[in-house]
Design an enzyme around this catalytic site. Structure first.
Site, short mmCIF file in Angstrom:
data_model
loop_
_atom_site.label_atom_id
_atom_site.label_comp_id
_atom_site.label_asym_id
_atom_site.label_seq_id
_atom_site.Cartn_x
_atom_site.Cartn_y
_atom_site.Cartn_z
N GLU A 3 32.19 30.34 45.04
CA GLU A 3 31.76 30.63 43.67
C GLU A 3 31.18 29.42 42.96
O GLU A 3 30.16 29.53 42.28
CB GLU A 3 32.96 31.14 42.85
N CYS A 49 26.49 39.31 30.46
CA CYS A 49 25.69 39.53 29.26
C CYS A 49 26.56 39.33 28.02
O CYS A 49 27.77 39.46 28.06
CB CYS A 49 25.05 40.91 29.22
N GLU A 99 41.27 33.77 48.69
CA GLU A 99 41.00 33.25 47.35
C GLU A 99 40.47 31.82 47.40
O GLU A 99 39.56 31.45 46.65
CB GLU A 99 42.27 33.32 46.50
N ARG A 140 30.44 34.02 30.02
CA ARG A 140 30.34 35.35 30.63
C ARG A 140 29.32 35.38 31.76
O ARG A 140 29.31 36.30 32.57
CB ARG A 140 29.94 36.38 29.56
N LYS A 187 31.54 36.37 33.98
CA LYS A 187 32.99 36.40 33.79
C LYS A 187 33.51 37.83 33.75
O LYS A 187 34.51 38.16 34.38
CB LYS A 187 33.35 35.67 32.49
N HIS A 246 39.59 36.03 67.27
CA HIS A 246 38.79 37.24 67.48
C HIS A 246 37.40 37.09 66.86
O HIS A 246 36.87 38.04 66.26
CB HIS A 246 39.52 38.46 66.92
N ASN A 260 23.99 45.46 26.77
CA ASN A 260 24.78 45.16 27.96
C ASN A 260 24.98 46.46 28.73
O ASN A 260 25.26 47.49 28.12
CB ASN A 260 26.16 44.60 27.59
N GLY A 261 24.88 46.41 30.05
CA GLY A 261 25.10 47.60 30.85
C GLY A 261 23.89 47.94 31.69
O GLY A 261 22.96 47.12 31.83
N LYS A 312 36.88 30.74 45.84
CA LYS A 312 36.71 29.70 44.82
C LYS A 312 35.64 28.70 45.24
O LYS A 312 34.80 28.30 44.46
CB LYS A 312 38.02 28.96 44.56
N TRP A 369 22.23 38.78 31.80
CA TRP A 369 22.47 38.59 33.24
C TRP A 369 21.60 39.63 33.92
O TRP A 369 21.82 40.83 33.79
CB TRP A 369 23.94 38.79 33.55
#
Length: 608
Positions: free
Chosen positions: A488, A2, A481, A27, A603, A504, A100-101, A485, A74
């Site tokens: 995402e 947001c 990571e 963001r 973000k 396993h 926001n929140g 990536k 968002w």
């Protein structure tokens, strides 16, 4: 996550607000809206989709206004629709709110407001704020906001305007950042400094529980309890050109290629070769705690959590102190064992990650020394921790973190070196580590020259639906990571595992259509990784290997090799992750994905 922009001054507000929203697009958001005072009216326009769609709609109206607020949303409560977009208004359309929140008690407040006769029109939690202000309004917008927010449970950064107050913006913060900008004869409010920096570098960061009233003469800040706060003016250090793409097609690619510079910035002035240690100004007052510590906790989310895993390995190797890495979102909801000899490191690029902030507050309450590792100067985590280390990566716009991740690892390496010299490692060993650290920026630059080769590999695999990333030791977190990536930004399903764990369960997935990315460098577990590669090959899996430069043995065993320079084991993640960042980037671009603004992601995650 947001974005808020507000403006009051002599300029036309709409262009300022729209440009501000564009600077907040990184963001993450799914709708956008604006509310302005114009010729005695409160005009509200909002749309699902990008800021460009809102801009096209507003341009047709030819609105004249010098005060307004704007927002990118968002979605949390309610789908991303035109109706659910911010700003939200009260029953009469006289009060407009951007937020926001998350309002945790919104359902109870909705029932209360309905009983009072209010007509709520959306599925959002934010709308209740507008109606609460309306309920308590008696001519004083600031007072009504203060009373309304005292009824609210949850997190918020809000900006409010009213038809009856044509030259006032009221804003408040609790758990979601807000910055005020002082331009002399014009004033701004935003969820971060990016929309403000083109106009002024003089800013004030609101603290939790503070409200501000902004008018043509400046702003006054008070607490929810009506205590007046003297504003502390700070100066933004970064410049406008740092948030431009600089000729790169995407911010993410620009930020990947900035890593030789950002890693130099992370170590500049921090290496003491004579004593074989690190010099970290933000930790000077805590050397006693660093020497006495008997337990280290690292808490973070997402990519920062992966950096924390690498930090765990570093700290335990160099200090012989037990270290553990906690998901910040879980830490606060259990009963963690924390005492006065515990140090908690909170890692966050933005310094505003709500889960990480809550975790450090819980640790602080239980007596731990809390230290921050973050990028944004003046952020909440930077202010609330007892001390810490800035990573100096510069503004990171791409939602998928790259340069901040490597700078976080470097900061953890410096902290480990400092603490290691205090406890277990010799000055000679410290100097060896420093020598390796100093080579890292140039070694990263060397890997970046392989961009064309990595792009060619991406062209072979970009249509695949699944990937497996495998690594051992320091490079197991890098495998996590690399998978993150790819997920995402390309929306391909990918998983990261310790290479030995493949047997396993995940080995059942391997066939000719499953690319497997191995981090197979010449380190202490190299022979074990070679065995894991053979296990994949025997099941017709296709292997892409990150290898040590000049390794002919592994080159003969796998289909695709990406070589990296040799370094000491604990620094290898700084090199092995670079090819994985580029691989994810090129695959995503070839799939036509919006690399800088991946769907559903934000973000700065400022809600639980």
């Amino acid at each position: 996550m947001c974005g808020i922009v507000g403006y009051i001054g002599k300029k036309q507000a709409v262009p300022v607000l729209i440009e501000g929203l564009k600077r907040l697009e990184y963001r993450g958001y799914d709708s956008a809206g604006i509310a302005v005072h114009s010729n005695g009216e409160l005009i509200v326009q909002k749309v699902a989709g990008r800021v460009s769609r809102l801009e096209n709609l507003i341009q047709k109206e030819k609105i004249s206004a010098t005060l307004g607020i704007a927002h990118t949303r968002w979605a949390t409560h309610g789908e991303p629709t035109d109706k659910n977009a911010h700003p939200h208004t009260d029953c009469k359309g006289k009060i407009a709110v951007v937020h926001n929140g998350i309002i945790e008690n919104c359902n109870a407040l909705r029932e209360y407001l309905k009983q009072k006769g209010h007509k709520l029109r959306t599925q959002t939690d934010t709308e209740v704020i507008a109606h609460l202000i309306e309920e308590y309004y008696d001519g004083d917008l600031l007072r009504a906001t203060r009373i309304a927010l005292s009824e609210v449970k949850g997190t918020y950064g809000v900006a409010i305007i009213s038809l009856d107050h044509p030259r006032e913006i009221v804003c408040a913060r609790n758990g979601s950042p807000l910055v005020l900008g002082d331009g002399g004869d014009e004033y701004f409010v935003a969820s971060d400094a990016a929309p403000i920096v083109p106009h002024t570098r003089q800013v004030v960061y609101l603290e939790d529980g503070e409200l501000a009233s902004i008018n043509d003469n400046g702003f006054t800040i008070t607490t929810l309890e009506e205590k007046e706060i003297i504003p502390k003016i700070e100066e933004i250090s970064w410049t406008l050109d740092q948030i431009e793409r600089g000729g790169y097609p995407h911010f993410m690619l620009k930020e990947i290629f900035e890593q030789p510079i950002t890693l130099k910035n992370a170590i500049r002035g921090r290496l003491n070769v004579a004593d074989g240690t690190a010099r970290l100004g933000g930790l000077i007052r805590h050397h006693k705690e660093l020497e006495a510590v008997n337990r280290i906790i690292i808490t973070a989310c997402g990519t920062a959590w992966h950096a924390g895993l690498i930090g765990e390995y570093m700290l335990e190797e160099m200090t012989r102190v037990p270290a553990e890495v906690e998901y910040a979102s879980e830490f606060r909801y259990r009963s963690p064992i924390v005492d006065n000899n515990t140090i908690l490191f909170a890692i966050s690029q933005s310094g505003e990650t709500i889960d990480t902030l809550a975790a450090l507050r819980e640790a602080k309450r239980r007596g731990a020394t809390t230290l921050g590792i973050c990028n944004v100067v003046g952020s909440t985590i930077a202010r609330e921790t007892d001390g810490g280390v800035y990573i100096h990566a510069g503004l990171e716009i791409g939602v998928a973190s790259t340069k901040a991740f490597t700078s976080q690892i470097m900061a953890l390496a410096l902290i480990s070196l400092l603490m290691g010299r205090m406890r277990t490692i010799s000055v000679e060993k410290g100097r060896e580590i420093i020598e390796a650290i100093e080579k890292i920026p140039e070694q990263v630059a060397q890997i970046l020259k392989l961009d064309k080769k990595i792009k060619e590999i991406a062209s072979v695999f970009y249509k695949k639906k699944n990937f497996l990333f495998l690594g051992r030791g320091y490079n197991f977190p890098v495998a996590l990571e690399g998978a993150l990536k790819l997920k995402e930004i390309s929306y391909i399903h990918a998983e990261g595992y310790p290479a030995a764990e493949m047997k396993h369960g995940p080995i059942a997935l391997i066939d000719k259509d499953m690319p497997v990315v191995f981090i197979a460098i010449r380190d202490s577990v190299f022979e074990k990784v070679l065995s894991n590669i053979e296990e994949v090959k025997s099941r017709k899996g296709v292997v892409i290997a990150i290898t040590t430069e000049g390794d002919k043995e592994i080159k003969s065993k796998v289909g695709y090799c990406i070589p990296i320079p040799k370094t000491i084991d604990l620094l290898t993640p700084l090199l092995t992750v670079i090819p994985l960042q580029l691989l994810a980037y090129h695959i995503a671009v070839m799939r036509g994905c919006d690399v800088d603004k991946p769907r559903n992601l934000a973000k700065s995650v400022t809600v639980e």
